[in-house]
Design a protein around this motif. Structure first.
Motif, PDB file in Angstrom:
ATOM      1  N   ILE A   1      19.358  48.891 -50.446  1.00 44.14           N
ATOM      2  CA  ILE A   1      18.899  49.744 -49.344  1.00 44.14           C
ATOM      3  C   ILE A   1      19.673  49.378 -48.084  1.00 44.14           C
ATOM      4  N   HIS A   2      20.314  50.385 -47.462  1.00 39.09           N
ATOM      5  CA  HIS A   2      21.164  50.141 -46.289  1.00 39.09           C
ATOM      6  C   HIS A   2      20.676  50.987 -45.110  1.00 39.09           C
ATOM      7  N   PRO A   3      20.010  50.415 -44.138  1.00 42.88           N
ATOM      8  CA  PRO A   3      19.657  51.183 -42.938  1.00 42.88           C
ATOM      9  C   PRO A   3      20.896  51.425 -42.086  1.00 42.88           C
ATOM     10  N   PHE A   4      20.912  52.534 -41.361  1.00 41.12           N
ATOM     11  CA  PHE A   4      22.023  52.809 -40.438  1.00 41.12           C
ATOM     12  C   PHE A   4      21.495  53.669 -39.300  1.00 41.12           C
ATOM     13  N   GLY A   5      22.375  54.069 -38.417  1.00 42.95           N
ATOM     14  CA  GLY A   5      21.970  54.875 -37.273  1.00 42.95           C
ATOM     15  C   GLY A   5      21.443  54.024 -36.128  1.00 42.95           C
ATOM     16  N   SER A   6      20.533  54.599 -35.341  1.00 39.49           N
ATOM     17  CA  SER A   6      20.071  53.939 -34.117  1.00 39.49           C
ATOM     18  C   SER A   6      19.312  52.648 -34.392  1.00 39.49           C
ATOM     19  N   SER A   7      18.758  52.490 -35.614  1.00 35.06           N
ATOM     20  CA  SER A   7      18.058  51.245 -35.924  1.00 35.06           C
ATOM     21  C   SER A   7      19.025  50.073 -36.034  1.00 35.06           C
ATOM     22  N   ILE A   8      20.300  50.352 -36.285  1.00 32.65           N
ATOM     23  CA  ILE A   8      21.329  49.308 -36.368  1.00 32.65           C
ATOM     24  C   ILE A   8      22.025  49.113 -35.026  1.00 32.65           C
ATOM     25  N   THR A   9      22.291  50.210 -34.323  1.00 23.60           N
ATOM     26  CA  THR A   9      23.064  50.136 -33.082  1.00 23.60           C
ATOM     27  C   THR A   9      22.228  49.741 -31.872  1.00 23.60           C
ATOM     28  N   GLY A  10      20.893  49.737 -32.005  1.00 23.22           N
ATOM     29  CA  GLY A  10      20.051  49.411 -30.854  1.00 23.22           C
ATOM     30  C   GLY A  10      19.885  50.566 -29.891  1.00 23.22           C
ATOM     31  N   LEU A  11      20.243  51.791 -30.318  1.00 27.39           N
ATOM     32  CA  LEU A  11      20.129  52.968 -29.458  1.00 27.39           C
ATOM     33  C   LEU A  11      18.865  53.768 -29.768  1.00 27.39           C
ATOM     34  N   HIS A  12      17.918  53.146 -30.470  1.00 25.87           N
ATOM     35  CA  HIS A  12      16.696  53.830 -30.866  1.00 25.87           C
ATOM     36  C   HIS A  12      15.798  54.118 -29.668  1.00 25.87           C
ATOM     37  N   PHE A  13      15.045  55.197 -29.794  1.00 26.02           N
ATOM     38  CA  PHE A  13      13.922  55.485 -28.914  1.00 26.02           C
ATOM     39  C   PHE A  13      12.655  55.349 -29.754  1.00 26.02           C
ATOM     40  N   TRP A  14      11.515  55.381 -29.106  1.00 30.23           N
ATOM     41  CA  TRP A  14      10.258  55.291 -29.844  1.00 30.23           C
ATOM     42  C   TRP A  14      10.126  56.406 -30.876  1.00 30.23           C
ATOM     43  N   THR A  15      10.717  57.545 -30.581  1.00 30.51           N
ATOM     44  CA  THR A  15      10.583  58.703 -31.469  1.00 30.51           C
ATOM     45  C   THR A  15      11.672  58.746 -32.538  1.00 30.51           C
ATOM     46  N   SER A  16      12.526  57.740 -32.611  1.00 36.29           N
ATOM     47  CA  SER A  16      13.655  57.781 -33.544  1.00 36.29           C
ATOM     48  C   SER A  16      13.200  57.677 -34.996  1.00 36.29           C
ATOM     49  N   ASP A  17      13.915  58.407 -35.853  1.00 37.73           N
ATOM     50  CA  ASP A  17      13.736  58.249 -37.291  1.00 37.73           C
ATOM     51  C   ASP A  17      14.520  57.024 -37.753  1.00 37.73           C
ATOM     52  N   VAL A  18      14.231  56.574 -38.981  1.00 33.74           N
ATOM     53  CA  VAL A  18      15.030  55.533 -39.620  1.00 33.74           C
ATOM     54  C   VAL A  18      15.899  56.208 -40.677  1.00 33.74           C
ATOM     55  N   ASP A  19      17.212  56.002 -40.601  1.00 36.83           N
ATOM     56  CA  ASP A  19      18.147  56.546 -41.577  1.00 36.83           C
ATOM     57  C   ASP A  19      18.468  55.476 -42.608  1.00 36.83           C
ATOM     58  N   VAL A  20      18.436  55.870 -43.867  1.00 38.90           N
ATOM     59  CA  VAL A  20      18.623  54.918 -44.962  1.00 38.90           C
ATOM     60  C   VAL A  20      19.583  55.505 -45.991  1.00 38.90           C
ATOM     61  N   TYR A  21      20.554  54.686 -46.436  1.00 40.30           N
ATOM     62  CA  TYR A  21      21.407  55.034 -47.572  1.00 40.30           C
ATOM     63  C   TYR A  21      21.052  54.111 -48.727  1.00 40.30           C
ATOM     64  N   ILE A  22      20.900  54.677 -49.915  1.00 35.17           N
ATOM     65  CA  ILE A  22      20.583  53.889 -51.110  1.00 35.17           C
ATOM     66  C   ILE A  22      21.797  53.878 -52.025  1.00 35.17           C
ATOM     67  N   SER A  23      22.356  52.704 -52.242  1.00 33.52           N
ATOM     68  CA  SER A  23      23.489  52.557 -53.156  1.00 33.52           C
ATOM     69  C   SER A  23      22.993  52.089 -54.518  1.00 33.52           C
ATOM     70  N   GLY A  24      23.867  52.203 -55.523  1.00 35.28           N
ATOM     71  CA  GLY A  24      23.541  51.699 -56.850  1.00 35.28           C
ATOM     72  C   GLY A  24      22.756  52.652 -57.716  1.00 35.28           C
ATOM     73  N   ILE A  25      22.593  53.909 -57.274  1.00 34.77           N
ATOM     74  CA  ILE A  25      21.860  54.868 -58.108  1.00 34.77           C
ATOM     75  C   ILE A  25      22.692  56.108 -58.426  1.00 34.77           C
ATOM     76  N   ARG A  26      23.761  56.333 -57.685  1.00 29.41           N
ATOM     77  CA  ARG A  26      24.604  57.511 -57.931  1.00 29.41           C
ATOM     78  C   ARG A  26      25.908  57.070 -58.571  1.00 29.41           C
ATOM     79  N   ARG A  27      26.237  57.662 -59.666  1.00 29.57           N
ATOM     80  CA  ARG A  27      27.465  57.333 -60.377  1.00 29.57           C
ATOM     81  C   ARG A  27      28.386  58.543 -60.409  1.00 29.57           C
ATOM     82  N   GLY A  28      29.644  58.305 -60.047  1.00 25.44           N
ATOM     83  CA  GLY A  28      30.625  59.385 -60.076  1.00 25.44           C
ATOM     84  C   GLY A  28      30.210  60.545 -59.199  1.00 25.44           C
ATOM     85  N   ASN A  29      30.283  61.727 -59.779  1.00 25.93           N
ATOM     86  CA  ASN A  29      29.938  62.946 -59.047  1.00 25.93           C
ATOM     87  C   ASN A  29      28.544  63.450 -59.401  1.00 25.93           C
TER      88      ASN A  29
END
Length: 699
Positions: A206-234
């Motif tokens: 599980i890889h969080p990214f976006g404002s939760s990583i950069t410190g640019l979050h506001f109280w109303t910010s969503d959390v963006d997440v990329y999940i690796s290890g489950i998609r193969r090829g195309n």
């Protein structure tokens, strides 16, 4: 005054219960003017509003002494009035907020106790999940409480001693007054996602990214997440997201799950119940994570960069520059700040330089998202104040030539759009870009938007591809205003956020004897590329020459074909060259064109926008049809003298590419010249933009 107060008091009495699908409100005036920022701010600072806030009716909103429940499991088909009818059985509702979940506030704690004593709740046959509402930073507070916070924030900004104090107030307002960080929040969400899917996908990460990583979050910010290890090829992303939805739906920690499969990057949206936080999940690739780490790298060079990004993010939000559909994204604004700092005098490294070491490559779908975190010492950056940075930033983007150049953080310098029209001619630095465009079924970088910002990793992606020319002009206007107020340190952020800038729209100067206006080169000039000789070294300069001639030719078309003017070209020595019956008759090798124009009839007055029989396909055909209809109206009129005569000077400017129009009156009947000036200054720009779009579609 007493009558007004009585009306407002009656309005307050009628607010219970009240349903709002967006933000609730504290009084009738707030409800009416909530969509108008300036009017709402004026009301929030008024005596009437303060009196309402002090009244007993508004006391629960101010003190926060409300009791409520948090409801999930609501389908999109469930009507709000049915929900209201059900929950009003338990007591006096003072506030209800409907999103993909439901927040209901009661005036009495006993109402909440009644609800919680029941083990099951059904509305229209659908089972609802109800729990006591717990206070979190993500909660949507009643508007009166928000209003008080906003008013307090505005007042603090006005009285803050210096820019440092203003920044502290801003961060406290958007992120929290205490040492609140987003890291524990996204950490909990990532842990719960992993625990829910690990048995189905044991290799997942599980890889969080976006404002939760950069410190640019506001109280109303969503959390963006990329999940690796489950998609193969195309593998089909959309199918995988529906599988994830099914898995997470079995967990009591996630609710309101739905897949947005038609997006450029398909995502699974959900609500994390323990933190009451929205979460966007994708399985495409790591590039979003790489982008976030790149922004964080530049922020770590100097703390002023992160402060600048937070200010620009809030500034763009307040002025409605960011959001969904055709607006800027927060990510695109971060790229603009980084690109600005890569130039002189700050000279932060380009992404190309950060990728010099092949050992750090991180290939994602053919793109390199890896980079080396090179230690950087920028003396000019460290010695500059935050106000210095803003002064330079606003100047840079107020005067940037958006029609000619691509904003390219990868190279750290502007790059000509004409070079991207022939990918094979691009330098070796764009080797990956050229290979991807040549060998894969991927469209090249989109250049036709109002502003073109190339993603530094996924280089075929224009991160502002949907930004319109009008929105870009609003951005430029706000930058111009920022230049004016940046020296007023004491109230800089207050004026930047809350004062309305002057109207910097392109307006004609229509005086007694002179009409002046200009148009700037838009991104819709691809039709000219085929006219540029392949052997010409500077194709951009050649394109600008062709564009000037195109503007001049179209102006002659408008005057002679649409408006029935007689037009003669004047040479540099002042002598007439020849009468122009068609644009091709004019000389096309000058930097300054001089035309003498006259008309006997006012074809611009009461001119329709379209002919009665709208069968014509092109702009020119439509305008010709309108003129033909007006010919029939004027058929019995035979004027002997001109009602208007003027000299028109068209001046070519290079950087940024634009044409200046200067109409100088020679003779005019009464107010005819002024009326013509108002028509041509308003209509010409939009007519020419439509004309260029058509030429692009035909070429």
């Amino acid at each position: 005054m007493q009558k007004t107060q009585k009306t407002m008091s009656n309005a307050i009495d009628n607010l219970t219960p009240e349903v709002s699908n967006t933000k609730p409100f504290c009084c009738l005036i707030c409800k009416i003017t909530l969509h108008t920022r300036a009017a709402l701010q004026h009301h929030l600072l008024s005596v009437e509003h303060n009196q309402l806030l002090k009244s007993n009716k508004m006391k629960p909103y101010i003190t926060g002494q409300l009791s409520g429940v948090f409801v999930t499991g609501i389908s999109s088909s469930c009507r709000t009035d049915h929900l209201l009818s059900y929950f009003s059985r338990f007591g006096n509702i003072v506030w209800i907020c409907r999103k993909n979940y439901l927040l209901v506030e009661y005036a009495e704690q006993t109402s909440v106790d009644k609800i919680l004593r029941l083990t099951q709740h059904f509305v229209n046959g659908e089972k609802l999940f109800v729990k006591k509402r717990e206070s979190t930073p993500q909660d949507t507070a009643p508007i009166a409480q928000q209003s008080m916070q906003s008013v307090t924030f505005m007042e603090r900004l006005k009285t803050a001693a210096d820019i440092s104090e203003q920044i502290a107030e801003l961060i406290a307002h958007v992120q929290g007054s205490e040492s609140y960080t987003f890291t524990p929040q996204h950490g909990v969400i990532c842990r719960d996602i992993y625990e829910a899917i690990q048995y189905s996908y044991p290799r997942c990460r599980i890889h969080p990214f976006g404002s939760s990583i950069t410190g640019l979050h506001f109280w109303t910010s969503d959390v963006d997440v990329y999940i690796s290890g489950i998609r193969r090829g195309n593998a089909d992303e959309k199918k995988l997201l529906f599988i994830l939805k099914s898995i997470l739906n079995r967990s009591d920690r996630f609710t309101s799950l739905f897949v947005i499969g038609h997006a450029k990057i398909p995502i699974l949206k959900c609500l994390h119940v323990p933190t009451n936080t929205s979460c966007d999940i994708n399985v495409r690739n790591m590039l979003g994570v790489c982008n976030s780490h790149l922004i964080k790298y530049y922020q770590d060079i100097d703390s002023k960069i992160q402060e600048m990004m937070i200010i620009i993010k809030y500034w763009a939000k307040i002025h409605k520059l960011t959001g969904a559909n055709v607006l800027f994204t927060n990510y695109s604004l971060c790229m603009m700040i980084i690109f600005f700092l890569q130039g002189k005098p700050y000279l932060l490294p380009s992404v190309e330089n950060l990728q010099k070491d092949p050992g750090v490559a991180n290939i994602q779908d053919g793109w390199n998202g890896g980079f080396t975190k090179v230690a950087v010492i920028s003396t000019h950056l460290h010695n500059s104040s935050l106000l210095d940075l803003f002064a330079d930033f606003f100047s840079f983007y107020a005067d940037f030539d958006y029609g000619t150049y691509v904003i390219c953080p990868y190279l750290g310098r502007p790059f000509k759009k004409t070079d991207f029209m022939e990918p094979d001619s691009l330098p070796d630095a764009f080797k990956i870009y050229k290979n991807v465009v040549k060998n894969k079924d991927i469209m090249p970088l989109k250049l036709e938007s109002g502003i073109c910002i190339q993603d530094p990793f996924e280089q075929t992606r224009n991160v502002t591809a949907v930004v319109s020319l009008k929105l870009l002009q609003n951005f430029v206007n706000l930058c111009r205003y920022g230049k004016q107020i940046v020296e007023q340190e004491k109230q800089f952020l207050f004026k930047l956020f809350y004062s309305d800038p002057p109207n910097f729209e392109r307006q004609a100067v229509v005086q007694n004897d002179v009409i002046k206006f200009s148009i700037q080169m838009s991104p819709h000039f691809n039709y000219l590329s085929k006219q540029v000789d392949k052997d010409i070294a500077d194709k951009t300069a050649a394109t600008k020459d062709l564009w000037f001639n195109s503007v001049k030719d179209f102006m002659i078309t408008v005057l002679t074909i649409f408006l029935r003017f007689s037009v003669e070209e004047i040479n540099q020595s002042g002598g007439k060259v020849r009468k122009l019956n068609h644009p091709s008759d004019a000389s096309n090798d000058v930097q300054l064109a001089h035309l003498r124009c006259s008309a006997k009839l006012a074809y611009w007055q009461n001119r329709k926008n379209s002919p009665n029989k709208n069968e014509a396909k092109s702009l020119i055909d439509r305008e010709k049809a309108i003129t033909a209809e007006m010919d029939s109206l004027f058929k019995d009129i035979t004027p002997l003298v001109n009602i208007i005569e003027f000299d028109l000077f068209l001046e070519k400017r290079i950087d940024p590419a634009q044409v200046l129009f200067n109409f100088v009156k020679i003779h005019s009947y009464k107010k005819t010249f002024k009326a013509f000036g108002q028509f041509i200054s308003v209509r010409f720009d939009s007519l020419f933009e439509t004309y260029e779009r058509e030429l692009n579609s035909f070429s």
